[in-house]
Design a protein around this motif. Structure first.
Motif, PDB file in Angstrom:
ATOM      1  N   CYS A 157       0.810  -1.047  -0.224  1.00  0.00           N
ATOM      2  CA  CYS A 157      -0.309  -0.493   0.346  1.00  0.00           C
ATOM      3  C   CYS A 157       1.024   1.190   0.121  1.00  0.00           C
ATOM      4  O   CYS A 157       0.650   1.931   0.655  1.00  0.00           O
ATOM      5  N   TYR A 251      -0.526   4.942   1.964  1.00  0.00           N
ATOM      6  CA  TYR A 251      -1.784   5.476   1.186  1.00  0.00           C
ATOM      7  C   TYR A 251      -1.499   6.613   0.440  1.00  0.00           C
ATOM      8  O   TYR A 251      -1.857   8.007   0.733  1.00  0.00           O
ATOM      9  N   LEU A 536     -10.670  -4.211  -3.787  1.00  0.00           N
ATOM     10  CA  LEU A 536      -9.299  -3.185  -3.460  1.00  0.00           C
ATOM     11  C   LEU A 536      -7.750  -3.275  -3.485  1.00  0.00           C
ATOM     12  O   LEU A 536      -7.113  -2.428  -4.079  1.00  0.00           O
ATOM     13  N   HIS A 537      -7.484  -4.591  -4.032  1.00  0.00           N
ATOM     14  CA  HIS A 537      -6.108  -4.638  -3.617  1.00  0.00           C
ATOM     15  C   HIS A 537      -6.025  -5.129  -5.275  1.00  0.00           C
ATOM     16  O   HIS A 537      -4.577  -6.126  -5.375  1.00  0.00           O
ATOM     17  N   HIS A 646      -4.991   0.406  -5.411  1.00  0.00           N
ATOM     18  CA  HIS A 646      -5.738   0.714  -4.943  1.00  0.00           C
ATOM     19  C   HIS A 646      -7.485   1.694  -6.284  1.00  0.00           C
ATOM     20  O   HIS A 646      -7.637   2.718  -5.888  1.00  0.00           O
TER      21      HIS A 646
HETATM   22 CU   LIG Z   1      -4.214  -1.274   0.419  1.00  0.00          CU
END
Ligand SMILES: [Cu+2]
Length: 706
Positions: A157, A251, A536-537, A646
């Motif tokens: 992330c 993030y 999401l990933h 993302h």
């Molecule tokens: Cu993530």
């Protein structure tokens, strides 16, 4: 993931990042111990895979069954490398896999898409059916690219950007308890296929020397850390060095700039005011002690952007240009005038007035923090060069930002963008459209709307364009060489995923249908569907052959829980439903867009670039040769494809170029006007495509723009 190109290789490889790039699954969950008590294995036992490493029941600690001493929730990985903080989400989202051969692989990989085994498969469509044999089919196309290649940090992330020289910049990620950010800038060099050397933290090097702390605990069963390596001290987990950023983040977003530098904005961290709680109690994946609430409340939103200079391998903090953003803010380089330095970086969801939260080091907001309530869909643009040259650069302020407009949807986090620019024969920008596609609205619900702003307009304003097929978050949006946008793999697991009130089907919840968005008309076309869900990933990237590769996702989500093709597992006492939510099977898929086919389903005949330069320069022109009659060529485009995760597609850009047939003497030559300014197309690697009048793209040839 994203493409990486060696200088003399005609095809790229794909660089993957996943959780624990510096460990293999077997490094953190001892396979011997899994074998010792197979029904309690950390890899696949329902409910238990959320915990982190097994230690050793024989030595009195069993994090899963509570058989140990008074520290039943402890385990060695958490204690020795994570500073005693709980490892949020445990191993579940990345590590458990029933593919035994996968457990020895690092979590950062280099995938050679030109390897003969790269896309071998046996035609199985349900991930639950994939087995060791399927895994072995492609294994030779993957090379380990984590710890063994010099990656020492948990960079999942992160922010990832291809530098102008083709190396890959990776900044940030997660440290202790998954919510402390990283200060680390890591650089991957495609030429050597290694990471530029950084300092190895003692937490990591000790784990290599004494895995699971078995020797350590043999001498002192109550040891809290390796000798001289207290992981609550940052120098144990992130020893400082000159390439570090000033502010740690997870993030964050990053974007390559026209001057070759990288801008990093947003990202979260903890303020270190809350230490780990030694009496913490965990149950399954939940932390039920008080400290987690306090810890989460110590989260900070990093408001200071930083600039990374690859020439010096150092960073400059823009204290004078603060702005709060939600997770992974969307960023876009925008030309503002005719000169080389006439550019800004435009953003989305920056706040207009964060008042008392404007404290040095970061603006704080509440528990959860993922979707700050104060976002407004604002498009603020930062004059990066003015902020950099400002003599008061180190004085906290919110200068150098200009508010351009506010969109009607908020779209914090997980909303992909599409950036398309067209340049005329004189090098002028005809249009520069930036689309916001689906995502979340102001209430945090999924939205299917699309809005666009054209930065080439005298007064750029957000306009509503249309809707995709259904409201979705975490869609992947991939720019194609024909200027359309392939949208897929968004999810909508909310109760009201259907706008018309019908109950949602599995297909709808998981967004299994692909769709094509046409930026010219705003229309949406429904395409083929997949059986593999990616939220999401998951990630996607255009390949030079015009197909699109989709991969990744939390492993726990890769096999649908009600997958009918997987039998009930009686060995778990009937605990598992059909399907196996626990069986993360890493699997990629290729999507072949409609432009690769004729009406009758046969493969389209593609235009062919027979000769093109390796390097092109701003402001001039360059010639390419195509097979056959150049009159058939209807467009020439350069595509920049960056490393996406993302759903953030910042850094991707479709650049449509002006061209003409070179003249009667050289019938197969096409003369193309190169971009005039680095704000139109930042320096670096592009895929160059030509398209025929039916919209069929050639294979791409790589060009370096500088
Ligand atoms: Cu993530």
């Amino acid at each position: 993931m994203g493409l990486v190109w060696k200088r003399n290789s005609p095809t790229p490889k794909i660089l993957f990042h996943a959780r624990f790039p510096e460990y293999t699954p077997n490094d953190v969950a001892d396979p011997a111990l899994v074998d010792l008590a197979i029904s309690r294995g950390a890899f696949t036992t329902p409910g238990l895979q959320f915990n982190s490493s097994l230690r050793d029941v024989l030595h009195g600690f069993d994090p899963f069954l509570g058989l140990g001493t008074n520290r039943t929730a402890d385990d060695s990985f958490q204690r020795l490398t994570y500073g005693g903080y709980l490892m949020r989400q445990g191993l579940s989202q990345s590590v458990p896999t029933r593919i035994v051969a996968n457990r020895t692989m690092e979590r950062q990989l280099l995938f050679d898409i030109s390897h003969p085994d790269a896309f071998k498969n046996t035609g199985k469509f349900h991930t639950a059916l994939l087995d060791e044999h399927d895994f072995a089919l492609n294994r030779a196309a993957f090379a380990e690219n984590g710890y063994s290649k010099g990656m020492f940090y948990n960079t999942y992330c992160n922010a990832r950007v291809t530098l102008a020289d083709g190396r890959v910049y990776v900044f940030g990620g997660h440290d202790m308890q998954s919510d402390n950010g990283l200060y680390k800038v890591n650089i991957f060099d495609p030429e050597t296929e290694t990471w530029v050397q950084r300092r190895e933290p003692c937490t990591r090097s000790n784990w290599t020397k004494d895995p699971f702390g078995l020797q350590l605990f043999a001498g002192n069963p109550m040891a809290q850390f390796y000798p001289g390596c207290d992981p609550r001290n940052q120098q144990s987990t992130q020893p400082s060095e000159s390439s570090d950023q000033k502010y740690a983040r997870w993030y964050p977003s990053a974007i390559a700039l026209p001057n070759g530098m990288i801008l990093v904005a947003g990202g979260f961290d903890q303020d270190n005011s809350v230490p780990p709680d030694p009496n913490r109690v965990t149950k399954g994946r939940q932390n039920i002690s008080q400290s987690d609430t306090a810890f989460t409340a110590s989260r900070v939103n990093q408001v200071v952007a930083e600039l990374y200079d690859p020439k010096t391998d150092t960073n400059v903090a823009l204290e004078n240009a603060r702005m709060a953003f939600p997770l992974y803010p969307q960023l876009e380089v925008v030309q503002t005038g005719p000169r080389k330095d006439d550019w800004v970086v435009c953003t989305f969801d920056g706040e207009k007035d964060y008042g008392t939260e404007a404290i040095p080091g970061g603006a704080k907001f509440g528990i959860g923090g993922g979707t700050p309530p104060f976002t407004k869909g604002n498009t603020w643009c930062l004059n990066v060069l003015a902020a950099l040259k400002d003599p008061n650069r180190n004085a906290p302020a919110k200068n150098h930002w200009t508010l351009v407009d506010t969109a009607s949807e908020v779209r914090p986090y997980c909303c992909p963008t599409a950036s398309l620019i067209e340049i005329d024969g004189d090098g002028r920008t005809v249009s520069h459209k930036w689309f916001m596609i689906s995502g979340q609205d102001a209430n945090g619900d999924q939205t299917g709307t699309v809005e666009v702003i054209d930065f080439a307009d005298a007064k750029p304003r957000w306009k509503f364009v249309g809707n995709i097929l259904q409201p979705l978050a975490t869609s992947k949006a991939v720019l194609l060489p024909d200027g359309k946008v392939l949208i897929g793999q968004g999810v909508n697991r909310s109760a009201n995923c259907n706008v018309d009130g019908r109950p949602c089907t599995y297909e709808e919840r998981e967004g299994l249908h692909f769709q094509m968005f046409d930026p010219l008309t705003g229309s949406i076309t429904k395409l083929a569907k997949t059986t593999v869900s990616r939220g999401l990933h998951g990630t996607a990237t255009l390949l030079p052959d015009g197909s699109v590769f989709f991969a990744g996702e939390n492993r726990e989500a890769l096999v649908r829980p009600d997958d009918p093709s997987f039998p009930l597992l009686s060995s778990y006492g009937g605990l598992l439903p059909q399907g196996d939510p626990d069986q993360g099977v890493p699997v990629g898929q290729l999507f072949f867009p409609p432009y690769l086919f004729r009406q009758d389903g046969s493969r389209a005949v593609r235009p062919v670039i027979t000769n093109a330069p390796e390097d092109i320069s701003y402001g001039g022109h360059f010639d390419i040769t195509v097979a056959g009659n150049p009159d058939r060529i209807s467009s020439v485009v350069m595509l920049r494809s960056d490393h996406n995760t993302h759903s953030l597609t910042t850094g991707d850009r479709y650049v449509k170029l002006s061209f003409h047939q070179k003249g009667a003497a050289r019938k197969s030559d096409i003369r193309i006007r190169a971009p005039k300014l680095p704000a139109q197309a930042v320096p670096g690697i592009y895929m160059l495509f030509v398209l025929d009048q039916a919209g069929v793209p050639s294979l791409a040839t790589r060009v370096y723009l500088q």
